[in-house]
Design a protein around this motif. Structure first.
Motif, PDB file in Angstrom:
ATOM      1  N   GLU A  30      58.734  47.193  72.161  1.00 22.03           N
ATOM      2  CA  GLU A  30      59.589  46.649  71.394  1.00 22.03           C
ATOM      3  C   GLU A  30      59.728  47.150  69.795  1.00 22.03           C
ATOM      4  O   GLU A  30      58.577  47.824  69.341  1.00 22.03           O
ATOM      5  N   GLY A  31      60.644  47.276  69.200  1.00 17.62           N
ATOM      6  CA  GLY A  31      60.868  47.772  67.953  1.00 17.62           C
ATOM      7  C   GLY A  31      62.430  47.562  67.483  1.00 17.62           C
ATOM      8  O   GLY A  31      63.138  47.477  68.264  1.00 17.62           O
ATOM      9  N   VAL A  32      62.601  47.519  66.129  1.00 14.84           N
ATOM     10  CA  VAL A  32      63.995  47.419  65.628  1.00 14.84           C
ATOM     11  C   VAL A  32      64.725  48.685  66.165  1.00 14.84           C
ATOM     12  O   VAL A  32      64.332  49.716  66.268  1.00 14.84           O
ATOM     13  N   PRO A  33      65.984  48.549  65.997  1.00 19.38           N
ATOM     14  CA  PRO A  33      67.112  49.623  66.262  1.00 19.38           C
ATOM     15  C   PRO A  33      66.817  50.716  65.353  1.00 19.38           C
ATOM     16  O   PRO A  33      66.470  50.782  64.101  1.00 19.38           O
ATOM     17  N   GLY A  34      66.968  51.840  65.922  1.00 17.89           N
ATOM     18  CA  GLY A  34      66.911  53.314  65.157  1.00 17.89           C
ATOM     19  C   GLY A  34      65.613  53.987  64.980  1.00 17.89           C
ATOM     20  O   GLY A  34      65.437  54.707  63.974  1.00 17.89           O
ATOM     21  N   ALA A  69      65.935  51.440  80.155  1.00 11.94           N
ATOM     22  CA  ALA A  69      66.628  50.200  80.385  1.00 11.94           C
ATOM     23  C   ALA A  69      66.882  49.521  78.765  1.00 11.94           C
ATOM     24  O   ALA A  69      65.962  48.907  78.335  1.00 11.94           O
ATOM     25  N   ASP A  70      67.914  49.784  78.350  1.00 11.62           N
ATOM     26  CA  ASP A  70      68.129  49.376  76.835  1.00 11.62           C
ATOM     27  C   ASP A  70      68.529  47.973  76.652  1.00 11.62           C
ATOM     28  O   ASP A  70      69.471  47.268  77.230  1.00 11.62           O
ATOM     29  N   GLU A  71      67.659  47.352  75.801  1.00 12.83           N
ATOM     30  CA  GLU A  71      67.797  45.948  75.696  1.00 12.83           C
ATOM     31  C   GLU A  71      67.961  44.873  77.035  1.00 12.83           C
ATOM     32  O   GLU A  71      68.930  44.340  77.190  1.00 12.83           O
ATOM     33  N   ILE A  72      66.779  45.002  77.469  1.00 16.73           N
ATOM     34  CA  ILE A  72      66.647  44.440  79.035  1.00 16.73           C
ATOM     35  C   ILE A  72      66.648  43.087  78.635  1.00 16.73           C
ATOM     36  O   ILE A  72      67.063  42.406  79.583  1.00 16.73           O
ATOM     37  N   ASN A  73      66.287  42.215  77.558  1.00 12.69           N
ATOM     38  CA  ASN A  73      66.382  40.943  77.497  1.00 12.69           C
ATOM     39  C   ASN A  73      67.951  40.347  77.120  1.00 12.69           C
ATOM     40  O   ASN A  73      68.143  39.248  76.943  1.00 12.69           O
ATOM     41  N   THR A  79      63.445  48.309  76.849  1.00  9.58           N
ATOM     42  CA  THR A  79      63.558  48.179  75.150  1.00  9.58           C
ATOM     43  C   THR A  79      63.697  46.834  75.068  1.00  9.58           C
ATOM     44  O   THR A  79      64.647  46.214  75.768  1.00  9.58           O
ATOM     45  N   GLN A  80      63.261  46.118  73.996  1.00 11.71           N
ATOM     46  CA  GLN A  80      63.360  44.883  73.595  1.00 11.71           C
ATOM     47  C   GLN A  80      63.691  44.902  71.739  1.00 11.71           C
ATOM     48  O   GLN A  80      62.877  45.264  71.371  1.00 11.71           O
ATOM     49  N   ASN A  81      64.655  44.066  71.438  1.00  4.18           N
ATOM     50  CA  ASN A  81      64.937  44.319  70.273  1.00  4.18           C
ATOM     51  C   ASN A  81      64.399  42.937  69.526  1.00  4.18           C
ATOM     52  O   ASN A  81      64.622  41.933  70.175  1.00  4.18           O
ATOM     53  N   PRO A  82      63.409  42.997  68.606  1.00  7.89           N
ATOM     54  CA  PRO A  82      62.417  41.530  68.351  1.00  7.89           C
ATOM     55  C   PRO A  82      63.192  40.730  67.564  1.00  7.89           C
ATOM     56  O   PRO A  82      62.769  39.973  67.313  1.00  7.89           O
ATOM     57  N   ILE A  83      64.405  41.290  66.756  1.00  7.70           N
ATOM     58  CA  ILE A  83      64.777  40.544  65.699  1.00  7.70           C
ATOM     59  C   ILE A  83      66.133  39.425  66.120  1.00  7.70           C
ATOM     60  O   ILE A  83      66.466  38.523  65.606  1.00  7.70           O
ATOM     61  N   GLU A  84      66.922  40.280  66.989  1.00  4.99           N
ATOM     62  CA  GLU A  84      68.323  39.680  67.143  1.00  4.99           C
ATOM     63  C   GLU A  84      68.204  38.795  68.675  1.00  4.99           C
ATOM     64  O   GLU A  84      68.433  39.513  69.638  1.00  4.99           O
ATOM     65  N   GLN A  85      67.766  37.573  68.627  1.00 10.83           N
ATOM     66  CA  GLN A  85      67.287  36.808  69.724  1.00 10.83           C
ATOM     67  C   GLN A  85      68.631  36.056  70.390  1.00 10.83           C
ATOM     68  O   GLN A  85      68.554  35.308  71.258  1.00 10.83           O
ATOM     69  N   VAL A 117      54.248  48.331  70.730  1.00 12.49           N
ATOM     70  CA  VAL A 117      55.099  47.699  69.476  1.00 12.49           C
ATOM     71  C   VAL A 117      55.036  48.908  68.593  1.00 12.49           C
ATOM     72  O   VAL A 117      54.129  49.610  68.117  1.00 12.49           O
ATOM     73  N   ILE A 118      56.359  49.463  68.292  1.00 14.21           N
ATOM     74  CA  ILE A 118      56.418  50.599  67.114  1.00 14.21           C
ATOM     75  C   ILE A 118      56.970  50.141  66.023  1.00 14.21           C
ATOM     76  O   ILE A 118      57.899  49.285  65.754  1.00 14.21           O
ATOM     77  N   GLY A 119      56.521  50.820  64.859  1.00 11.33           N
ATOM     78  CA  GLY A 119      57.047  50.432  63.517  1.00 11.33           C
ATOM     79  C   GLY A 119      57.786  51.581  62.892  1.00 11.33           C
ATOM     80  O   GLY A 119      58.264  52.439  63.474  1.00 11.33           O
ATOM     81  N   TYR A 120      58.038  51.173  61.619  1.00  7.13           N
ATOM     82  CA  TYR A 120      58.790  52.205  60.690  1.00  7.13           C
ATOM     83  C   TYR A 120      57.937  53.472  60.640  1.00  7.13           C
ATOM     84  O   TYR A 120      56.977  53.637  60.638  1.00  7.13           O
TER      85      TYR A 120
END
Length: 331
Positions: free
Chosen positions: A55-59, A118-122, A159-165, A184-187
């Motif tokens: 889980e982490g924001v894109p990029g 598996a990109d953006e599995i959710n 991967t899961q994008n935590p911000i755009e649900q 969970v990875i950060g900046y």
């Protein structure tokens, strides 16, 4: 006495088989700036024969990390971009009619690779998610009437994008449990970000050359399975997991109204497996409590359910795990 000799032999075996850890880490460092925890987590999952949910924001170089690892190991890599209109056949494969042969032929899907991103599995519907998770669990896929075994080694990094649900299908708890770890990875830091900019605008990135063979990873996995886990360590793992289920028994009364459900027996198994792999990365033939503590957050954070009260007070599973580790007696 035999036990100490056994440990000595194990240490020698681990030392002889874990040389590649430095090679891979160095190879990853050439391409990826920072993200040490992500790289280590991928190695732990690979050595434990498990899978990672990221889980982490894109990029944040999630795709680059697993692609680089696949290139270093000279393994087959595939990427599946999950979308709401996907079908299970887009993951596992399907039967295609061949006009030339006048018969149906099997067309294998992207799941047939050593490393699958598996990109953006959710973003995928439940049917597609369950087909992927079933393949992860059983390591085989049935297309038509034929069952195919998946490649070895086999690692899925979802991967899961935590911000755009919006427009997402959150993974059910029972399915999330199939991932060995949720990382969970950060900046990156300011210095790391400067290096990232420099690399990308000057095209300084080096080409990644294979340094290992998949067979070496399979050998290492067998060594990890032999790493010694003492009975005291087993008891410590069980205590940590039981503290998520019955916090009051461990003097954690404040967690009683916060935990909706505790970790399953799969969590205990995963904690032991990940701790073994962590010991291997440290060049040891036996597990110490520090190994368990090091992997505990990643292994348990997606296996504990929190109540509405906890959510209202912004209490995270990470904070719960930290409190449990502070309270449970270390052997």
């Amino acid at each position: 006495m035999s036990e100490s000799v056994n440990i000595r032999d194990l240490n020698a075996l681990v030392a002889s088989k874990s040389d590649f850890v430095n090679i891979i880490t160095h190879g990853m460092d050439q391409t990826i700036v920072g993200q040490k925890h992500l790289v280590e987590s991928l190695l732990i999952a690979l050595l434990s024969n498990g899978h990672v949910l990221l889980e982490g924001v894109p990029g944040l170089a999630k795709t680059l990390a697993i692609k680089t690892l696949a290139q270093l190991i000279d393994a087959k890599y595939s990427r599946i971009q999950f979308t709401p209109d996907m079908l299970p056949a887009d993951v596992v494969g399907t039967m295609v009619y061949s006009v030339k042969n006048e018969a149906f032929q099997v067309k294998k899907g992207p799941i047939f690779a050593n490393f699958v991103l598996a990109d953006e599995i959710n973003r995928a519907p439940a049917k597609v998610q369950s087909s992927l998770l079933q393949a992860m669990q059983e390591r085989q896929v049935t297309i038509g009437e034929t069952t195919f075994s998946l490649d070895d080694p086999f690692l899925v990094m979802a991967t899961q994008n935590p911000i755009e649900q919006e427009g997402t299908y959150p993974l059910p708890e029972a399915q999330v449990d199939r991932f060995l770890m949720k990382v969970v990875i950060g900046y990156p830091s300011k210095d790391e970000e400067k290096i990232i900019i420099r690399q990308n605008i000057s095209n300084e990135r080096r080409t990644v050359r294979p340094l290992l063979k998949p067979e070496e990873i399979i050998e290492a996995q067998k060594v990890v399975e032999q790493i010694y886990v003492d009975e005291k360590i087993e008891r410590y793992i069980v205590d940590i997991v039981f503290a998520t289920r019955f916090p009051a028994d461990y003097g954690l009364d404040d967690l009683t109204g916060i935990i909706a459900f505790g970790a399953s027996p799969r969590a205990s198994i995963s904690l032991a497996r990940a701790a073994r792999a962590y010991a291997f990365l440290r060049g040891r033939g036996y597990v110490v409590p520090e190994d368990v503590i090091a992997v505990c957050h990643d292994v348990l954070r997606h296996r504990i359910g929190v109540t509405y009260e906890a959510e209202a007070n912004n209490i995270t599973t990470d904070e719960i795990i930290t409190e449990i580790l502070d309270k449970v007696q270390v052997p």
